[in-house]
Design a protein around this motif. Structure first.
Motif, PDB file in Angstrom:
ATOM      1  N   ALA A   1       1.278   4.474  -9.214  1.00  0.00           N
ATOM      2  CA  ALA A   1       0.793   4.896  -7.964  1.00  0.00           C
ATOM      3  C   ALA A   1       2.155   4.906  -6.940  1.00  0.00           C
ATOM      4  O   ALA A   1       1.949   5.804  -5.898  1.00  0.00           O
ATOM      5  N   TYR A   2       3.247   4.786  -7.336  1.00  0.00           N
ATOM      6  CA  TYR A   2       4.583   4.757  -6.748  1.00  0.00           C
ATOM      7  C   TYR A   2       5.335   5.901  -7.397  1.00  0.00           C
ATOM      8  O   TYR A   2       6.346   6.056  -6.609  1.00  0.00           O
TER       9      TYR A   2
ATOM     10  N   ASP B   1       0.945  -1.152  -0.104  1.00  0.00           N
ATOM     11  CA  ASP B   1      -0.072   0.026   0.083  1.00  0.00           C
ATOM     12  C   ASP B   1       0.748   1.359  -0.042  1.00  0.00           C
ATOM     13  O   ASP B   1       1.674   1.269   1.051  1.00  0.00           O
ATOM     14  N   PRO B   2       0.828   2.048  -0.858  1.00  0.00           N
ATOM     15  CA  PRO B   2       1.658   3.383  -1.160  1.00  0.00           C
ATOM     16  C   PRO B   2       1.475   4.115   0.201  1.00  0.00           C
ATOM     17  O   PRO B   2       2.619   5.046   0.630  1.00  0.00           O
ATOM     18  N   ASP B   3       0.556   4.162   0.826  1.00  0.00           N
ATOM     19  CA  ASP B   3       0.337   4.895   2.045  1.00  0.00           C
ATOM     20  C   ASP B   3       1.252   4.514   3.116  1.00  0.00           C
ATOM     21  O   ASP B   3       1.629   5.307   4.206  1.00  0.00           O
ATOM     22  N   LEU B   4       1.565   3.126   3.242  1.00  0.00           N
ATOM     23  CA  LEU B   4       2.416   2.686   4.200  1.00  0.00           C
ATOM     24  C   LEU B   4       4.051   3.057   3.851  1.00  0.00           C
ATOM     25  O   LEU B   4       4.831   3.014   5.022  1.00  0.00           O
ATOM     26  N   LEU B   5       4.420   3.746   2.516  1.00  0.00           N
ATOM     27  CA  LEU B   5       5.654   3.989   2.531  1.00  0.00           C
ATOM     28  C   LEU B   5       6.104   5.110   3.208  1.00  0.00           C
ATOM     29  O   LEU B   5       7.453   5.335   3.380  1.00  0.00           O
TER      30      LEU B   5
ATOM     31  N   GLU C   1       0.022   4.621 -17.455  1.00  0.00           N
ATOM     32  CA  GLU C   1      -0.534   5.791 -17.077  1.00  0.00           C
ATOM     33  C   GLU C   1       0.624   6.885 -16.722  1.00  0.00           C
ATOM     34  O   GLU C   1       1.290   6.740 -15.899  1.00  0.00           O
ATOM     35  N   THR C   2       0.615   7.743 -17.806  1.00  0.00           N
ATOM     36  CA  THR C   2       1.509   9.177 -17.650  1.00  0.00           C
ATOM     37  C   THR C   2       0.907  10.215 -18.239  1.00  0.00           C
ATOM     38  O   THR C   2      -0.223  10.125 -18.946  1.00  0.00           O
ATOM     39  N   LYS C   3       1.481  11.502 -17.949  1.00  0.00           N
ATOM     40  CA  LYS C   3       1.159  12.893 -18.536  1.00  0.00           C
ATOM     41  C   LYS C   3       0.747  12.518 -20.103  1.00  0.00           C
ATOM     42  O   LYS C   3      -0.185  13.215 -20.716  1.00  0.00           O
ATOM     43  N   ALA C   4       1.747  11.878 -20.581  1.00  0.00           N
ATOM     44  CA  ALA C   4       1.634  11.989 -22.222  1.00  0.00           C
ATOM     45  C   ALA C   4       0.659  11.089 -22.828  1.00  0.00           C
ATOM     46  O   ALA C   4       0.273  10.971 -23.714  1.00  0.00           O
TER      47      ALA C   4
ATOM     48  N   TRP D   1      14.969  -0.190  -1.559  1.00  0.00           N
ATOM     49  CA  TRP D   1      14.700  -0.639  -2.936  1.00  0.00           C
ATOM     50  C   TRP D   1      13.237  -1.291  -2.759  1.00  0.00           C
ATOM     51  O   TRP D   1      12.913  -2.160  -1.845  1.00  0.00           O
ATOM     52  N   LEU D   2      12.552  -0.838  -3.735  1.00  0.00           N
ATOM     53  CA  LEU D   2      11.145  -1.472  -3.710  1.00  0.00           C
ATOM     54  C   LEU D   2      10.955  -2.098  -5.175  1.00  0.00           C
ATOM     55  O   LEU D   2      11.145  -1.586  -6.293  1.00  0.00           O
ATOM     56  N   GLN D   3      10.700  -3.398  -5.040  1.00  0.00           N
ATOM     57  CA  GLN D   3      10.532  -4.134  -6.381  1.00  0.00           C
ATOM     58  C   GLN D   3       9.175  -4.522  -6.575  1.00  0.00           C
ATOM     59  O   GLN D   3       8.493  -4.974  -5.704  1.00  0.00           O
ATOM     60  N   LEU D   4       8.458  -4.005  -7.463  1.00  0.00           N
ATOM     61  CA  LEU D   4       6.869  -4.138  -7.645  1.00  0.00           C
ATOM     62  C   LEU D   4       6.388  -5.396  -8.214  1.00  0.00           C
ATOM     63  O   LEU D   4       7.612  -6.154  -9.086  1.00  0.00           O
ATOM     64  N   ASN D   5       5.320  -5.937  -7.910  1.00  0.00           N
ATOM     65  CA  ASN D   5       5.175  -7.172  -8.976  1.00  0.00           C
ATOM     66  C   ASN D   5       3.998  -6.643 -10.174  1.00  0.00           C
ATOM     67  O   ASN D   5       3.525  -7.528 -10.773  1.00  0.00           O
TER      68      ASN D   5
END
Length: 321
Positions: A76-77, A54-58, A203-206, A66-70
């Motif tokens: 969100a990160y 959960d990004p709120d816990l970071l 998802e990016t600005k572009a 180091w954060l390795q996403l799945n």
């Protein structure tokens, strides 16, 4: 060996997969949990996190290196303030090809053969002919976002005689399984050629609202639009209007904007749309979790050896560097 590091794993791994991860680190360093069960204390203690916490816990992860996403998407990160700049962020690009591509191929075939309409009829106990269908063979497919998922989808379509055009951010060699390769500047001139348009954009600005009323008008009225990247790449109201007006034949969506799609949204009741609830990239396909663990284990090995990690995310673009 990694000495003295506390590694939090937020993945539903098997005993064999735990052994794979622990090959380069002492077992006492590892804590295993799930997204819902991860706690503030776990985040506080972690030097390394493997999996989408959960990004709120970071904000409590003061020791994090180091954060390795799945996930392949990191939107969100990469938001400002979620992760300190010194924390290395890596994603799971390369894990989702089979799961997402096979799912979206099934969705495409369902639309082309009107199987979703016959399922609706079955639920109503109606014996009804829904008329002419499309051939599964041939045509032109435009894949917008030619990464691991897009390439896997391209190779599946080639088995059905499709001409495949890919679009990437940067030019390069045309990969095997793709007939032509272009960059995003060519999107408008390529859309009128395509019988199938498959968006696998992050998802990016572009990429926000890149598929809008103008671009739906550029598509063939026989085209099928598929989205398994992020819902934000599509202006949902414009898509609805294009479907109602017959500017495109149909749409297959595993992602939407907003998400979850509200129960009263008009997309639910459109006969030329197939919707699934952002599940093609989950752990349902048996190959997906194995691939994620392989990516994470390979990066643990590199971390141990002091080597550069794979799949490092560019915080500005949200893409792998």
């Amino acid at each position: 060996m990694i000495k003295g590091k506390k590694i939090l794993v937020v993945l539903p791994v098997s005993e064999g997969q735990k052994e794979r991860l622990e090959e380069f680190a002492d077992k006492s360093c590892f804590t295993y949990t799930s997204y819902k069960k991860a706690t503030k204390k776990m985040a506080e203690e972690a030097d390394i996190i493997i999996g989408n916490i959960d990004p709120d816990l970071l904000e409590y992860a003061k020791n994090l290196e180091w954060l390795q996403l799945n996930s392949a998407g990191a939107d969100a990160y990469v938001k400002k303030g979620v992760l300190p700049e010194e924390v290395v962020l890596t994603n799971a690009t390369g894990a989702y090809g089979p799961g997402v591509a096979e799912h979206m191929l099934a969705v495409l075939f369902s639309i082309q053969k009107k199987l979703h309409l016959y399922r609706d009829n079955q639920n109503q106990c109606e014996w009804q002919d829904e008329g002419e269908v499309m051939s599964l063979r041939g045509g032109c497919a435009l894949i917008v976002g030619l990464g691991d998922i897009g390439l896997y989808f391209a190779r599946l379509l080639r088995n059905f005689g499709y001409r495949v055009i890919g679009i990437k951010r940067r030019p390069g060699q045309v990969p095997q399984g793709v007939d032509e390769l272009y960059t995003m500047e060519h999107l408008d001139e390529l859309l009128p050629e395509a019988d199938v348009i498959f968006s696998v954009l992050p998802e990016t600005k572009a990429t926000k609202n890149i598929f809008n009323a103008k671009r739906f008008r550029e598509m063939k009225n026989s085209a099928v639009f598929l989205n398994a990247g992020r819902g934000s790449a599509v202006n949902t109201e414009d898509l609805c209007q294009a479907l109602i007006a017959g500017e495109i034949y149909g749409a297959g969506l595993d992602v939407t904007d907003p998400e979850p799609l509200p129960s009263q949204h008009k997309l639910w009741n459109m006969k030329n749309v197939v919707i699934t609830p952002h599940i093609s990239g989950d752990f349902h396909h048996p190959a997906t979790l194995y691939r994620i663990v392989d990516i994470a284990a390979g990066n643990l090995k590199r971390y141990c050896a002091g080597e550069p990690l794979m799949n490092v995310v560019d915080r500005e673009t949200g893409y792998r560097k």
